[in-house]
Scaffold this motif. Structure first.
Motif: not given
Length: 636
Positions: A145-171
């Motif tokens: 799982i590879i993601l980035r979030m800002d200092t408030k905890g808002n997601v700015t990037y979400f890789n393909k593995f994270a999509e498959d793992f958590f079940g959320y599409r990037r958008e």
């Protein structure tokens, strides 16, 4: 009787697991430990029984272990610890898990502990963090799982593995807060995860390695081990957090199983993600776990009773190595692991890492791990590295051409001077020839001028040519003096003198002449630009000095100038690609980045010290050449 055999066999397996396992009573005396634990202490298990940590470790370590044990008994709760562990003088990182040991009535009767080496796991995480920019194209195919979030905890990037793992599409996830999507507000342990996310944004280093509960889109809770690293802007402000996660739900489940009695160890073997096969002294399979069935495609009944070499799971060419591993394990030696290609029942193949160990009563245990995906990732990383290496060579050549562009006017002037001299000398010689006078002196002067032109052209061609990086035994003076010969005349016309303290007879280094010449030329031109910015009409000085540091076995090269200097806030960024304090006409921001890379390839170091308005000094160290010892011929 069958249950007793299984129980004894489970005990044998536990006693030879690669994890270190021990048990203490309420007086902190050892009740038992497995062979792996005793092996580190270089004592048989029976010699450890009845002793305390003060009998086995240094006072400092024993006191630390005693505090941990007392805390477990006081809290009556398990304890996880990541700590340094010293074995045979070498440090490693281990994960220690301790739980209160209870009898059938629930009364605490002691402490059960297990720890294992996680150094390799931590190294992999550090390598992933360091290589993020270089291998960005692999992020989408990474098995993490590879993601980035800002200092408030808002997601700015979400890789393909994270999509498959958590079940959320990037958008669906980008722009939303992790709390309430992939992070529950409260962990099942009671920890407030909303506060944890806020703290990560405020102090990422405190959560560099963190384990917490996450939640999938379908509501299923999972445990993830996170590596968090702050991303900072050019001013040092924390703007984002890079988070790399691995699913450790199975590991957490295993930890929970360890809290139960030793009777459940057999179930742990059965649920292991690795293939485990037990052989008798002759190499015949006597038991195997479910993962062995799943990976091989054979049922247990098809494997048990056969010699491991006749199961059909190995290629003929790999059998000699497997026999060596078997024989070493049979002698109680811990053999190196083997990477081999195994054949499934359906004829498909899987790459496995096989390890062997000796159990009690002479049984041999083979543990095999599926590393097919790891091998594919390794091959992709190698391909990416080769591509980056090729791009680096192109950048170096481009920087050379940029440097040649800056030097072209001066080189043209240097060539025009001897050409003008040759023309004048030829005209004088022609007149003297017509008058019958001797013209030998003028012809010699013409030869001197053409030799001078030849040296200039030779240096320019050598510097500008495309070359592969190649370390050879060289004299540091050669690339240094070649670089000076290219620019010294030009610099003197700009009222800049080069003071040379270049020692003769220094030990040779292991280097690439062409690339070191580029390093030195870049540092000279940087010094010139700095002097011109500060002293456009006054005298400038560049000092270059070499010295041999005997104890360190290094050659030190120092460059100093009396130019404009560098601002303190800018100094830490000067080695970054595309960072420059010059105007676009004077610099691309690649020069010092390439210099840093070349020196790094030479196993050297480079440091810069500068004061605004005073000048800059650059310190380079390069290891001296050490010939490789010749391989000895074996006597027949």
């Amino acid at each position: 009787m069958h249950d007793n055999i299984i129980k004894d066999l489970s005990h044998f397996i536990i006693d030879t697991l690669p994890q270190k396992i021990f048990c203490k009573d309420l007086q902190f005396k050892y009740l038992f430990c497995n062979k792996e634990y005793a092996y580190d202490l270089k004592l048989p298990p029976e010699k450890i029984r009845g002793k305390t940590d003060y009998d086995l470790f240094s006072k400092e370590m024993a006191e630390k272990y005693r505090r941990d044990d007392e805390e477990i008994l006081r809290q009556n709760a398990p304890l996880h610890i990541e700590e340094m562990y010293v074995k045979n003088g070498k440090e490693s990182i281990v994960h220690t898990y301790k739980v209160p040991l209870q009898d059938t009535t629930g009364a605490v009767i002691g402490i059960l502990g297990v720890f294992w080496d996680i150094t390799h796991h931590r190294k992999i995480e550090n390598q992933l963090e360091k290589s993020e920019k270089e291998y960005r194209e692999l992020v989408e195919t990474a098995n993490s799982i590879i993601l980035r979030m800002d200092t408030k905890g808002n997601v700015t990037y979400f890789n393909k593995f994270a999509e498959d793992f958590f079940g959320y599409r990037r958008e669906e996830i980008v722009g939303k807060n992790v709390v309430g999507t992939i992070v529950p507000k409260t962990e099942s342990t009671g920890r407030d995860l909303k506060i944890m996310i806020e703290n990560i944004g405020k102090n990422t280093p405190a959560y560099a390695n963190n384990e917490n509960e996450n939640i999938r889109k379908n509501g299923r809770r999972v445990w993830v081990a996170w590596t968090n690293k702050g991303i900072y802007d050019q001013h040092g402000n924390h703007i984002e957090t890079l988070c790399i996660g691995n699913d450790i739900t199975k590991l957490k489940k295993t930890e929970q199983e360890l809290q139960s009695s030793r009777l459940k160890y057999h179930n742990m073997i059965e649920s292991s993600p690795e293939s485990i096969v037990v052989l008798d002294k002759k190499g015949v399979v006597i038991s195997c776990n479910s993962m062995a069935e799943k990976i091989s495609g054979y049922k247990k009944t098809e494997l048990i009773g056969k010699h491991f070499a006749k199961t059909g799971g190995f290629r003929t060419k790999d059998l000699p190595r497997l026999f060596i591993l078997f024989r070493k394990a049979k002698k109680g030696v811990f053999p190196d692991s083997l990477e081999i290609e195994c054949i499934r029942k359906d004829s498909s193949t899987v790459t496995m890492e096989v390890r062997g160990s000796l159990l009690e009563d002479g049984y041999i245990q083979l543990i095999a791990t599926d590393i097919s995906e790891r091998k594919k990732s390794r091959e992709k990383l190698q391909a990416a590295y080769e591509e980056i290496k090729k791009t680096q060579q192109e950048l170096i050549q481009a920087e050379k051409m940029a440097a040649m562009g800056q030097l072209s006017a001066g080189i043209s002037h240097e060539l025009n001077q001897p050409l003008t001299g040759i023309r004048g000398l030829a005209q004088i010689g022609l007149r003297k020839l017509n008058n019958g006078q001797d013209i030998e002196t003028h012809l010699n002067q013409i030869i001197e001028q053409t030799d001078r032109m030849e040296r200039i052209i030779k240096n320019v061609r050598f510097f500008a040519r495309r070359s592969e990086f190649s370390l050879k035994r060289i004299d540091i003076r050669i690339p240094l003096l070649d670089a000076i010969s290219l620019i010294e005349k030009q610099f003197s016309m700009k009222n800049i003198i080069i003071k040379k303290h270049i020692v003769e007879g220094l030990p040779c280094i292991h280097g690439d002449t062409n690339q070191l010449q580029q390093v030195f030329l870049n540092l000279f031109t940087n010094a010139r630009d700095a002097i011109e910015d500060r002293l456009p009409t006054k005298k400038g000085e560049i000092t270059v000095k070499t010295v041999f540091d005997g104890p360190a076995r290094q050659i030190k090269v120092t460059f100093g100038d009396n130019g404009c200097g560098i601002e303190k806030d800018s100094l830490r960024f000067v080695m970054n690609p595309f960072y420059t304090t010059k105007s676009p006409q004077k610099g691309t921001g690649l020069g010092l980045a390439i210099v840093y890379r070349i020196i790094e390839q030479h196993h050297g170091t480079i440091k810069i010290k500068s004061k605004k308005g005073i000048g800059t000094s650059v310190y380079i160290t390069l290891p001296i050449y050490t010939p490789r010892p010749k391989a000895r011929r074996r006597k027949r």
